[in-house]
Write a protein that holds these residues in place. Structure first.
Motif, short mmCIF file in Angstrom:
data_model
loop_
_atom_site.label_atom_id
_atom_site.label_comp_id
_atom_site.label_asym_id
_atom_site.label_seq_id
_atom_site.Cartn_x
_atom_site.Cartn_y
_atom_site.Cartn_z
N ARG A 12 0.74 -1.28 0.30
CA ARG A 12 0.14 0.12 0.32
C ARG A 12 0.51 1.53 0.12
NH1 ARG A 12 -3.74 -1.17 4.86
NH2 ARG A 12 -1.91 -1.71 5.71
N VAL A 377 -5.87 5.36 -12.29
CA VAL A 377 -6.11 4.60 -11.31
C VAL A 377 -6.05 4.83 -9.62
CG1 VAL A 377 -7.19 2.45 -13.06
CG2 VAL A 377 -5.20 2.83 -11.48
N PRO A 378 -7.11 4.31 -9.11
CA PRO A 378 -6.58 4.38 -7.64
C PRO A 378 -5.70 3.86 -7.63
CG PRO A 378 -8.79 3.74 -7.34
CD PRO A 378 -7.99 3.66 -9.09
N GLU A 380 -4.40 1.70 -4.78
CA GLU A 380 -4.26 0.38 -4.90
C GLU A 380 -3.90 -0.03 -5.52
OE1 GLU A 380 -7.77 2.62 -2.95
OE2 GLU A 380 -5.75 3.54 -3.45
N ASP A 381 -4.98 0.23 -6.48
CA ASP A 381 -5.13 -0.98 -7.86
C ASP A 381 -4.41 -0.74 -9.08
OD1 ASP A 381 -7.61 -0.87 -6.74
OD2 ASP A 381 -8.77 0.55 -8.26
N ILE A 382 -2.72 -0.27 -8.63
CA ILE A 382 -2.33 -0.53 -9.64
C ILE A 382 -0.98 -2.07 -9.39
CG2 ILE A 382 0.62 0.49 -10.67
CD1 ILE A 382 -0.12 3.06 -9.84
N PRO A 383 -1.45 -3.06 -10.08
CA PRO A 383 -0.40 -3.90 -10.13
C PRO A 383 1.35 -4.03 -9.82
CG PRO A 383 -0.99 -3.46 -12.84
CD PRO A 383 -1.67 -2.96 -11.90
#
Length: 400
Positions: A12, A377-378, A380-383
């Motif tokens: 995070r 994207v937020p 937390e949504d980045i892989p």
């Protein structure tokens, strides 16, 4: 004994090293960890100890020595192939590195700045004409880094996707030894063919000059030359591309520092200092530097016996609060610049002058030409790639 290596990270906060490093720096700055293969090398987390270790000739990077810690199956797979010069004894390393010193001199690299600027502008033209959102890595960072190193080496750009995919397999701690070995084999064969072709048809490229000056004169074997060029391709595009992506993320997450960065971008000295801070803060090469003691050595009060492995954790050293005040804060105006992101000692990054020019061109041009750039994207949504040698993401969606 500390945790298994690598230590767990809070994704995070992707730009921060594992929180456990801070405790280790304060309580056990040189401690044993357990690697994937059951070995128990020493982990160095404090800046002063890391600086001393990287500069000490009694700590070797020779992969053939028993006790050198392999941080992944892919690392161990190198032992069964021709080793690039960086993974050999210091004497062998110095001989082959000397063959490249002029090729990567600051003066020679500076002559490439206009071409690098053209590549960056052309790549951004294509990105801006394409769809939104887009993946910053695939649309900008990687194409620029690969074109630059391919042109420098004389590698066909048509082969870049395949070579990059092989590099990703080699650089992942998830890759089984067999898969990493196969990728290394393919890279080896590719560059052996390149050397063979260049011996028959000379070219005015880095590969062509090294072949003419050293291979054809018998000072460097074709196999060693192929291993050298393989390593230069591998190290010459991945770290730069990942650094651009993660450095961009750091600036997007801190608009005030982005503003400060753009304010100094026209001043070469201040821009260089800002790039140094980004390198410190991000430390994209977050897998520890591998060493083995060739004789008994005492570091930070800890005796390390001959034959014992050592992992020098650069991202931890670059966040050492005794050296960098408020180390977890990005500070574009931070001085002095003592970070270890590009190494130290005889293994200081051979291509550092090229890397600096690429970053000095890519960051300012990106933000000037795309002033409304933002994450699509937020966070937390980045892989993010959670088990690679380089700190990065599978993709970084951005828009503008």
């Amino acid at each position: 004994m500390s945790d298994s290596y690598p230590l767990p990270k809070n994704w995070r906060c992707p730009l921060d090293p594992p929180a456990e490093y801070k405790r280790l720096r304060q309580e056990a700055p040189i401690t044993r960890v357990r690697a994937w293969d059951g070995s128990t090398p020493w982990l160095i987390t404090r800046y002063e100890d890391a600086y001393a270790a990287l500069g000490d000739p009694r700590l070797s990077m020779d992969f053939r020595l028993p006790g050198l810690p392999h941080t992944s199956p892919a690392s161990a797979a190198r032992l069964e192939r021709t080793l690039p010069f960086a993974f050999r004894s210091d004497s062998e390393y110095r001989v082959q590195r000397a063959m490249l010193v002029q090729e990567f001199s600051p003066r020679r690299m500076e002559t490439l700045r206009p071409r690098i600027q053209s590549i960056v502008d052309e790549t951004l033209d294509t990105m801006l004409a394409g769809p939104r959102p887009t993946d910053l890595m695939a649309a900008f960072a990687l194409p620029v880094a690969i074109r630059v190193i391919c042109e420098l080496l004389g590698v066909s750009h048509d082969d870049h996707v395949h070579l990059h995919n092989l590099s990703c397999t080699i650089g992942s701690r998830d890759s089984p030894k067999e898969a990493a070995g196969q990728a290394l084999d393919e890279m080896e064969r590719y560059f052996e063919r390149l050397v063979d072709e260049t011996m028959r048809n000379p070219s005015d490229t880095l590969v062509g000059r090294v072949v003419a000056e050293h291979v054809l004169k018998g000072a460097l074997s074709p196999q060693d030359a192929a291993a050298m060029f393989q390593m230069l391709f591998h190290a010459g595009h991945g770290p730069t591309a990942y650094m651009v992506c993660m450095g961009t993320l750091a600036l997007l997450l801190d608009p005030a520092q982005l503003g400060e960065f753009l304010a100094v971008a026209d001043d070469p000295r201040q821009l260089s200092a800002a790039i140094q801070e980004l390198l410190r803060y991000v430390t994209v090469s977050h897998s520890g530097r591998q060493r083995v003691a060739t004789e008994d050595i005492t570091l930070g009060g800890q005796l390390i016996r001959a034959g014992e492995g050592v992992i020098v954790q650069i991202d931890s050293a670059n966040r050492d609060e005794t050296v960098f005040p408020d180390p977890d804060r990005l500070d574009i105006h931070r001085t002095p610049h003592r970070n270890l992101a590009l190494g130290h000692g005889i293994h200081l990054c051979t291509g550092r002058a090229l890397a600096f020019i690429e970053l000095e061109v890519m960051f300012p041009t990106l933000f000037r030409r795309v002033p409304t750039l933002r994450l699509a994207v937020p966070l937390e949504d980045i892989p993010f790639k959670q088990n690679d040698n380089l700190l990065g993401a599978h993709e970084m969606p951005v828009t503008w």
